[in-house]
Design an enzyme around this catalytic site. Structure first.
Site, short mmCIF file in Angstrom:
data_model
loop_
_atom_site.label_atom_id
_atom_site.label_comp_id
_atom_site.label_asym_id
_atom_site.label_seq_id
_atom_site.Cartn_x
_atom_site.Cartn_y
_atom_site.Cartn_z
N HIS A 52 9.16 -2.75 6.19
CA HIS A 52 8.08 -3.36 5.43
C HIS A 52 6.78 -2.70 5.86
CE1 HIS A 52 10.21 -6.39 3.17
NE2 HIS A 52 10.89 -6.75 4.26
N ASP A 97 2.17 -0.24 1.69
CA ASP A 97 2.71 -0.57 0.37
C ASP A 97 1.78 -0.11 -0.75
OD1 ASP A 97 4.86 -1.79 1.52
OD2 ASP A 97 4.29 -3.83 1.02
#
Length: 396
Positions: A146, A176
């Site tokens: 992540h 991200d």
């Protein structure tokens, strides 16, 4: 039809068709950015859970707010790519598409029989963009991760936070968004431009870790100069000097001081009636601490609103630290069209303004998975009976 396709808006990506296989945040936001400039995006979801962002977090009706603000201007098709007929339908869509975007782990597209070699054989000009945490190659390629993991490996997380404290977290995901969203959008546009010039597409390999790493400019400069980064909170832009930092106000709010240039620092000191602080512009060590402490005491003497009233008239890079609900009402952001309403939901506007393309209306995110399946497949020439058969077989 995507309203951005209206000829009156001169949308530069009108006529570009994107097949979006991605879920959650990085890929969906990348394709939404492209849709805002005219691209037609077909969101291809599986016949099971689909994009599980639909039910993640606070709900705004049948779907989450999170899902709604990263999937506007799209149509949704449900397709089982594990079935041969599902893959065959997808390849027929590729025939009419310019870009395919996927966010699976490396190797999944190949195992589905839909890797770049297969797509390019079918349509040489196709652009395939693969978004992953670590890229399509290297020893970490197939690892899970992540944002926190990507920026940790990139040396970025280590630099975020205050002196003496641990690394700090932010819910603006650097890996991200800088990586999976903006790097993907850039890579798609570069490859698409080339495909239009030569008739030959490319496989765009986007690593969220790579993109975060490639933008750690100030830490790299320190390594080049000294062989190592400065400790967290001691560099120019993370609290190491008095002229650039965050200071608490009397009401527990904060002001952002960005007076890096000497002229701005001098204006700040004059506005505070503290000319004695002028020599401490870029002070470090004990001198820097003395100036920072003095500045901190001054800012704690008034409310944020009082400081805003003062510094709105002094152009020296001193501004309030707003909460997002306040940013949504900010005069500058609203004047720029950065707050829009789509389907009754407030959203961020397109981040880049283009001459000759005024902000236009946008369509809400698909209310349900597969909302446009029949319309899209009818466009491929599949009649109602054939669609019913495929639905019964679980292909759509």
């Amino acid at each position: 039809m995507n309203p951005a396709h209206s000829p009156a808006t001169h949308a530069p990506l009108a006529g570009v068709r994107i097949l979006d296989l991605t879920r959650l945040l990085p890929g969906p936001l990348a394709t939404q950015h492209l849709s805002d400039y005219g691209a037609e995006v077909i969101k291809v979801e599986d016949t099971g859970a689909g994009d599980y962002a639909r039910t993640m977090g606070a709900m705004g009706g049948e779907t989450s707010y999170f899902y709604q603000v990263v999937n506007r201007n799209k149509r949704s098709l449900r397709l089982d790519l594990k079935q041969a007929e599902g893959r065959a339908l997808f390849l027929r869509l590729v025939d009419e598409a310019d870009v395919v975007v996927e966010g699976f782990r490396p190797g999944v597209m190949e195992r589905l029989g839909l890797g770049y070699a297969v797509l390019a054989e079918r349509k040489p000009a196709i652009v395939l963009c693969s978004i992953s945490g670590y890229g399509q190659s290297g020893p970490y390629a197939e690892r899970a991760g992540h944002d926190i993991n990507y920026i940790g490996y990139a040396g970025v997380l280590d630099q975020i936070g205050v002196a003496g404290g641990p690394p700090a977290l932010s819910n603006l995901q650097i890996g991200d968004l800088l990586g999976g969203t903006m790097a993907a959008a850039m890579g798609i546009m570069v490859a698409l431009f080339d495909a239009r010039q030569r008739g030959q597409g490319r496989h765009v390999d986007v690593s969220m870790t790579d993109a975060a790493f490639a933008h750690a400019i100030f830490p790299l400069a320190e390594v080049l100069a000294n062989g190592h980064v400065r400790p967290r909170g001691e560099d120019l832009l993370d609290g190491g000097v008095p002229c650039y930092g965050v200071y608490e106000t009397a009401d527990g709010r904060h002001m952002a001081v960005g007076a890096l240039e000497e002229k701005f620092w001098h204006m700040l000191c004059d506005a505070l009636e503290r000319p004695d602080l002028k020599p401490g512009h870029l002070a470090v060590g004990e001198d820097g601490k003395r100036v920072r402490d003095a500045l901190a005491a001054i800012f704690r003497s008034r409310s944020q609103q009082a400081w805003v009233a003062l510094f709105d008239g002094v152009d020296c890079c001193v501004t309030p630290v707003l909460r997002l609900e306040e940013s949504l009402e900010n005069a500058q952001l609203r004047a720029r069209g950065m707050v829009m309403e789509v389907g009754g939901v407030r959203q961020f506007g397109p981040p880049v303004r283009l001459g000759g393309m005024p902000p236009g209306a946008a369509s809400p995110a698909p209310a349900r998975a597969g909302a446009d399946t029949d319309e899209i497949l009818a466009g491929l020439g599949l009649g109602a009976d054939e669609r019913a058969r495929l639905r019964a077989a679980g292909v759509i």
